[in-house]
Design an enzyme around this catalytic site. Structure first.
Site, PDB file in Angstrom:
ATOM      1  N   GLY A  18       0.861  -1.188   0.000  1.00  0.00           N
ATOM      2  CA  GLY A  18       0.000   0.000   0.000  1.00  0.00           C
ATOM      3  C   GLY A  18       0.894   1.234   0.000  1.00  0.00           C
ATOM      4  O   GLY A  18       1.904   1.276   0.728  1.00  0.00           O
ATOM      5  N   ALA A  19       0.519   2.227  -0.818  1.00  0.00           N
ATOM      6  CA  ALA A  19       1.383   3.392  -1.021  1.00  0.00           C
ATOM      7  C   ALA A  19       1.741   4.107   0.286  1.00  0.00           C
ATOM      8  O   ALA A  19       2.897   4.491   0.504  1.00  0.00           O
ATOM      9  CB  ALA A  19       0.694   4.367  -1.974  1.00  0.00           C
ATOM     10  N   ARG A  54       9.701   0.500  -5.282  1.00  0.00           N
ATOM     11  CA  ARG A  54       8.332   0.393  -5.804  1.00  0.00           C
ATOM     12  C   ARG A  54       7.979   1.763  -6.398  1.00  0.00           C
ATOM     13  O   ARG A  54       7.323   2.586  -5.753  1.00  0.00           O
ATOM     14  CB  ARG A  54       7.366  -0.037  -4.689  1.00  0.00           C
ATOM     15  CG  ARG A  54       7.822  -1.322  -4.015  1.00  0.00           C
ATOM     16  CD  ARG A  54       6.773  -2.361  -3.755  1.00  0.00           C
ATOM     17  NE  ARG A  54       5.806  -2.562  -4.763  1.00  0.00           N
ATOM     18  CZ  ARG A  54       4.515  -2.839  -4.503  1.00  0.00           C
ATOM     19  NH1 ARG A  54       4.113  -2.932  -3.264  1.00  0.00           N
ATOM     20  NH2 ARG A  54       3.662  -3.040  -5.468  1.00  0.00           N
ATOM     21  N   CYS A 108      -8.041  -4.947  -3.935  1.00  0.00           N
ATOM     22  CA  CYS A 108      -6.704  -4.910  -3.334  1.00  0.00           C
ATOM     23  C   CYS A 108      -6.816  -4.597  -1.833  1.00  0.00           C
ATOM     24  O   CYS A 108      -7.850  -4.869  -1.206  1.00  0.00           O
ATOM     25  CB  CYS A 108      -5.808  -3.906  -4.055  1.00  0.00           C
ATOM     26  SG  CYS A 108      -4.051  -4.156  -3.693  1.00  0.00           S
ATOM     27  N   ASP A 177      -2.561   4.488  -5.742  1.00  0.00           N
ATOM     28  CA  ASP A 177      -1.103   4.585  -5.649  1.00  0.00           C
ATOM     29  C   ASP A 177      -0.635   5.945  -6.118  1.00  0.00           C
ATOM     30  O   ASP A 177       0.364   6.468  -5.649  1.00  0.00           O
ATOM     31  CB  ASP A 177      -0.442   3.477  -6.471  1.00  0.00           C
ATOM     32  CG  ASP A 177      -0.492   2.190  -5.685  1.00  0.00           C
ATOM     33  OD1 ASP A 177      -1.476   1.461  -5.803  1.00  0.00           O
ATOM     34  OD2 ASP A 177       0.439   1.961  -4.878  1.00  0.00           O
ATOM     35  N   ASN A 186      -3.734   2.505  -9.742  1.00  0.00           N
ATOM     36  CA  ASN A 186      -3.978   1.598  -8.610  1.00  0.00           C
ATOM     37  C   ASN A 186      -3.711   0.166  -9.076  1.00  0.00           C
ATOM     38  O   ASN A 186      -3.389  -0.075 -10.242  1.00  0.00           O
ATOM     39  CB  ASN A 186      -5.416   1.771  -8.092  1.00  0.00           C
ATOM     40  CG  ASN A 186      -5.614   1.175  -6.714  1.00  0.00           C
ATOM     41  OD1 ASN A 186      -4.803   1.399  -5.810  1.00  0.00           O
ATOM     42  ND2 ASN A 186      -6.656   0.407  -6.514  1.00  0.00           N
ATOM     43  N   LYS A 187      -3.843  -0.760  -8.152  1.00  0.00           N
ATOM     44  CA  LYS A 187      -3.514  -2.170  -8.416  1.00  0.00           C
ATOM     45  C   LYS A 187      -4.088  -2.670  -9.735  1.00  0.00           C
ATOM     46  O   LYS A 187      -5.226  -2.345 -10.080  1.00  0.00           O
ATOM     47  CB  LYS A 187      -4.056  -2.992  -7.234  1.00  0.00           C
ATOM     48  CG  LYS A 187      -3.850  -4.473  -7.311  1.00  0.00           C
ATOM     49  CD  LYS A 187      -2.422  -4.905  -7.490  1.00  0.00           C
ATOM     50  CE  LYS A 187      -1.462  -4.360  -6.457  1.00  0.00           C
ATOM     51  NZ  LYS A 187      -0.044  -4.691  -6.780  1.00  0.00           N
ATOM     52  N   LYS A 212      -0.789  11.855  -2.778  1.00  0.00           N
ATOM     53  CA  LYS A 212      -0.885  10.933  -3.924  1.00  0.00           C
ATOM     54  C   LYS A 212      -0.957  11.668  -5.261  1.00  0.00           C
ATOM     55  O   LYS A 212      -0.983  11.047  -6.306  1.00  0.00           O
ATOM     56  CB  LYS A 212      -2.085  10.024  -3.733  1.00  0.00           C
ATOM     57  CG  LYS A 212      -1.956   9.222  -2.444  1.00  0.00           C
ATOM     58  CD  LYS A 212      -2.442   7.836  -2.540  1.00  0.00           C
ATOM     59  CE  LYS A 212      -2.001   7.046  -1.330  1.00  0.00           C
ATOM     60  NZ  LYS A 212      -2.882   5.956  -1.017  1.00  0.00           N
TER      61      LYS A 212
HETATM   62  C1  RUB Z   1      -1.632  -1.656  -3.079  1.00  0.00           C
HETATM   63  C2  RUB Z   1      -2.681  -0.841  -3.766  1.00  0.00           C
HETATM   64  C3  RUB Z   1      -3.482   0.066  -2.897  1.00  0.00           C
HETATM   65  C4  RUB Z   1      -2.859   1.469  -2.925  1.00  0.00           C
HETATM   66  C5  RUB Z   1      -3.469   2.357  -1.860  1.00  0.00           C
HETATM   67  O1  RUB Z   1      -0.751  -2.268  -3.994  1.00  0.00           O
HETATM   68  O2  RUB Z   1      -2.825  -0.841  -4.968  1.00  0.00           O
HETATM   69  O3  RUB Z   1      -4.792   0.166  -3.379  1.00  0.00           O
HETATM   70  O4  RUB Z   1      -1.466   1.401  -2.710  1.00  0.00           O
HETATM   71  O5  RUB Z   1      -3.151   1.876  -0.586  1.00  0.00           O
HETATM   72  P1  RUB Z   1       0.476  -3.122  -3.379  1.00  0.00           P
HETATM   73  P2  RUB Z   1      -3.109   2.858   0.689  1.00  0.00           P
HETATM   74  O6  RUB Z   1      -0.124  -4.167  -2.505  1.00  0.00           O
HETATM   75  O7  RUB Z   1       1.163  -3.664  -4.590  1.00  0.00           O
HETATM   76  O8  RUB Z   1       1.358  -2.161  -2.613  1.00  0.00           O
HETATM   77  O9  RUB Z   1      -4.461   3.459   0.783  1.00  0.00           O
HETATM   78  O10 RUB Z   1      -2.783   1.950   1.849  1.00  0.00           O
HETATM   79  O11 RUB Z   1      -2.042   3.873   0.421  1.00  0.00           O
END
Ligand code: RUB
Length: 281
Positions: A18-19, A54, A108, A177, A186-187, A212
């Site tokens: 997650g970002a 990443r 995701c 992301d 996003n994913k 973001k």
């Molecule tokens: C995670 C993903 C999440 C975003 C947002 O991909 O796509 O939807 O990163 O997450 P991965 P957050 O598992 O490859 O990192 O809201 O936690 O920033």
């Protein structure tokens, strides 16, 4: 002290995902790094190496750009705090979009989408969630477990079933992301879900803080090892001569998105695009 090699390995191998979590992990690593070495010795190198792991998730990049200009430990603390408080602020808008007994589909595992949905549950909205598995890494399982721990009724479905179930949901909520002029990053698979939502006339919401916003010219969709896709099949047979691609993210055009929930409110895609073009909304 965690070494830079270990930090890189942890980020690459999904110890954090997650970002926002990637950014927080990177910032926490740098905090202990500068405590030992200061902002001079190899700091820029450490920053570059962390960013490369990443590259699509823009939050770490944006934080590091701020940190390069303000080389101070309190700046690291402030950035971490901003990420965490943004989730709380966004959650307060959940009451405007999520109504009692709504069914939400998500994709995701996004910390921001999770906070938003969980906040609604704590306000007695009696919602339920359909979580897509999210191949190839199956982060949807994290989502299902996290919501289930809160007591939220959750159904886990295969990604291929999203079109089948979309008619029975009230809305889709996902994280981000990066928010770019071209659309939501996003994913991988988010683009398909947005298309399914649009054809079923379901609103598609994105929960994403302003770290973001992505104005990078050099933007890269992360490609991950092919073995993540074929890990199950490879045990059974050897696949030769086939090109395997495993992009981790895709881009959903803005016309498929209803609104973005940021720490500043519920914002239209047009306003996000204006913000990206340097105008304030
Ligand atoms: C995670 C993903 C999440 C975003 C947002 O991909 O796509 O939807 O990163 O997450 P991965 P957050 O598992 O490859 O990192 O809201 O936690 O920033």
């Amino acid at each position: 002290m965690t070494s830079i090699q270990k930090a890189i390995k942890d980020i690459r191998n999904f110890k954090v995902q997650g970002a926002n979590e990637i950014a927080i992990y990177g910032l926490c690593f740098l905090k202990q790094y500068v405590k030992r070495y200061g902002f001079e010795k190899d700091f820029e190198n450490a920053v570059k190496n962390l960013e490369k792991v990443r590259p699509t998730a823009v939050v770490l990049h944006n934080c590091l750009e701020i940190l390069k200009k303000e080389k101070k430990t309190p700046t690291i603390d402030r950035l971490i705090k901003n990420i965490n408080t943004a989730r709380e602020k966004e959650s307060k808008y959940s009451g405007r979009l999520i109504h009692p007994k709504n069914v939400i589909m998500t994709y995701c595992h996004s910390g921001e989408a999770m906070s938003f949905i969980k906040h609604s549950w704590t306000k007695q909205k009696k919602i339920s969630v359909i979580a897509c598995l999210t191949e190839p890494q199956e982060q949807g399982v994290l989502t299902a477990k996290e919501l289930s721990r809160e007591g939220i009724p959750v159904t886990l479905i295969d990604d291929n079933a999203m079109g089948y179930f979309i008619k029975s949901v009230d809305m889709v909520i996902v994280g981000a992301d990066a928010l770019r002029l071209e659309g939501l990053v996003n994913k991988i698979g988010t683009r398909l879900l947005a298309g399914a939502a649009a054809s079923a006339h379901k609103p598609f919401y994105v929960v994403a803080n302003s770290l973001k916003l992505d104005r990078r010219e050099n933007f890269k969709i992360e490609e991950r090892p092919a073995k993540e896709i074929f890990r199950k099949i490879l045990y059974k047979e050897k696949i030769n001569g086939i090109d395997i691609r495993n992009p981790a993210f895709d881009i959903t055009p803005w016309e498929l998105i209803t609104s973005v929930i940021t720490e500043r409110g519920i914002v239209s895609p047009d306003k996000i695009k204006k913000e990206l073009l340097y105008e304030k909304y």
